[in-house]
Scaffold this motif. Structure first.
Motif, short mmCIF file in Angstrom:
data_model
loop_
_atom_site.label_atom_id
_atom_site.label_comp_id
_atom_site.label_asym_id
_atom_site.label_seq_id
_atom_site.Cartn_x
_atom_site.Cartn_y
_atom_site.Cartn_z
N ARG A 59 42.73 42.96 38.34
CA ARG A 59 43.21 43.40 37.04
C ARG A 59 44.61 44.01 37.16
N THR A 60 44.83 44.81 38.20
CA THR A 60 46.14 45.42 38.40
C THR A 60 47.21 44.35 38.63
N SER A 61 46.90 43.36 39.47
CA SER A 61 47.85 42.28 39.74
C SER A 61 48.17 41.50 38.47
N ALA A 62 47.15 41.23 37.66
CA ALA A 62 47.36 40.47 36.43
C ALA A 62 48.21 41.24 35.44
N ILE A 63 47.95 42.55 35.29
CA ILE A 63 48.73 43.37 34.35
C ILE A 63 50.19 43.43 34.78
N VAL A 64 50.41 43.70 36.07
CA VAL A 64 51.78 43.79 36.58
C VAL A 64 52.50 42.45 36.43
N ALA A 65 51.80 41.36 36.73
CA ALA A 65 52.42 40.04 36.67
C ALA A 65 52.77 39.65 35.24
N GLY A 125 53.17 53.69 41.17
CA GLY A 125 52.07 53.17 40.37
C GLY A 125 52.46 51.85 39.74
N VAL A 126 51.84 51.52 38.64
CA VAL A 126 52.12 50.26 37.95
C VAL A 126 53.59 50.16 37.50
N SER A 205 53.34 50.41 45.66
CA SER A 205 52.02 50.65 45.06
C SER A 205 51.55 52.06 45.41
N GLY A 206 50.91 52.70 44.46
CA GLY A 206 50.40 54.05 44.67
C GLY A 206 48.89 54.08 44.61
#
Length: 260
Positions: A59-65, A125-126, A205-206
């Motif tokens: 989910r984090t990778s998808a949001i950032v991407a 972070g993000v 990344s944090g």
């Protein structure tokens, strides 16, 4: 000679697709070890959707991407249109400047950004991930869009104004339809670049913002679990669907334009 060239081409394709086939095959491996194949099973797909930590990194990778690709593409479109209309001196200089991050080693950029954020006491972070990925993705998106914008007729703004279009209407009804293929390509390229990035993510990344590539890389110490293979197989399937969808839509558009 033709047989040799064909043989080399087939060998290259086999070499490229062996890892993809291996990921898909081992995602159905009933064994818990990647070194042994003990039949077919779907249990790793069920286990994947129960792995909250792995899904959180996805989910984090998808949001950032998504954020990175959207911002990079928007900036790239504006830069490309401005560059296409600019006829002054020094154009080659700022074009070289936008491509500079592609030349500088990414690890150097990551260390530099980490130093800046640490000095400014900005928590990792993000947001820091997005800024780091943007530095990598923006030049790629710009180079894709700028090549298409350079082929546009420079008299388009004047023609649109003569027809009563406002600047916003000129942008949305003239430029964007003409640049749609390159914009889609730039967004997909930026998304892929950000989603698979590991160097920038390592530095920026944090806590609570671990990305999927970092999670997979850290799993190498204890061994890749079959659930990661299952996730890889699903991502390959999703990529194939997106590529086919975009390709079919582009082909239909080309056929419609050729008939008209």
């Amino acid at each position: 000679m033709d047989k040799l060239v064909n043989g080399i081409a087939r060998g290259v394709f086999v070499f490229l697709y062996i890892p993809i086939v291996a990921v898909i095959v081992y995602s159905f491996n009933a064994s818990g070890s990647s070194s042994n194949f003990e039949g077919l099973s779907l249990k790793w797909y069920a286990e994947l959707f129960q792995d909250g930590q792995l899904l959180s990194t996805l989910r984090t990778s998808a949001i950032v991407a998504v954020i990175t690709a959207t911002v990079a593409t928007a900036i790239a479109v504006m830069f490309a249109l401005g560059s296409a209309r600019y006829r002054g001196r020094g154009k080659g200089l700022y074009l070289a400047a936008i491509a500079l991050p592609l030349i500088v080693p990414e690890i150097v950029l990551g260390v530099a950004l980490l130093s800046v954020f640490s000095s400014a006491k900005i928590p990792l972070g993000v947001p820091t991930l997005v800024l780091g990925h943007l530095i990598v993705a923006l030049p790629l998106a710009t180079l894709v869009v700028i090549s298409a914008a350079a082929m546009l007729d420079p008299s388009l703004p004047e023609a649109a104004t003569d027809l009563g279009c406002t600047p916003w209407q000129t942008f949305t009804k003239v430029y964007l339809p003409l640049l749609r293929p390159s914009v889609i390509a730039a967004w997909l390229l930026s998304f892929t670049t950000s989603f698979s990035n590991i160097v920038m993510s390592t530095f920026l990344s944090g806590v609570g913002s671990t990305t999927l590539p970092l999670k997979i890389y850290s799993s190498l110490k204890t061994g890749i679990t079959p659930s990661i293979n299952a996730l890889g197989a699903l991502l390959i399937l999703l990529t194939l669907v997106i590529v086919l969808t975009v390709g079919v839509n582009q082909m239909r558009r080309i056929l419609v334009d050729s008939r008209s």
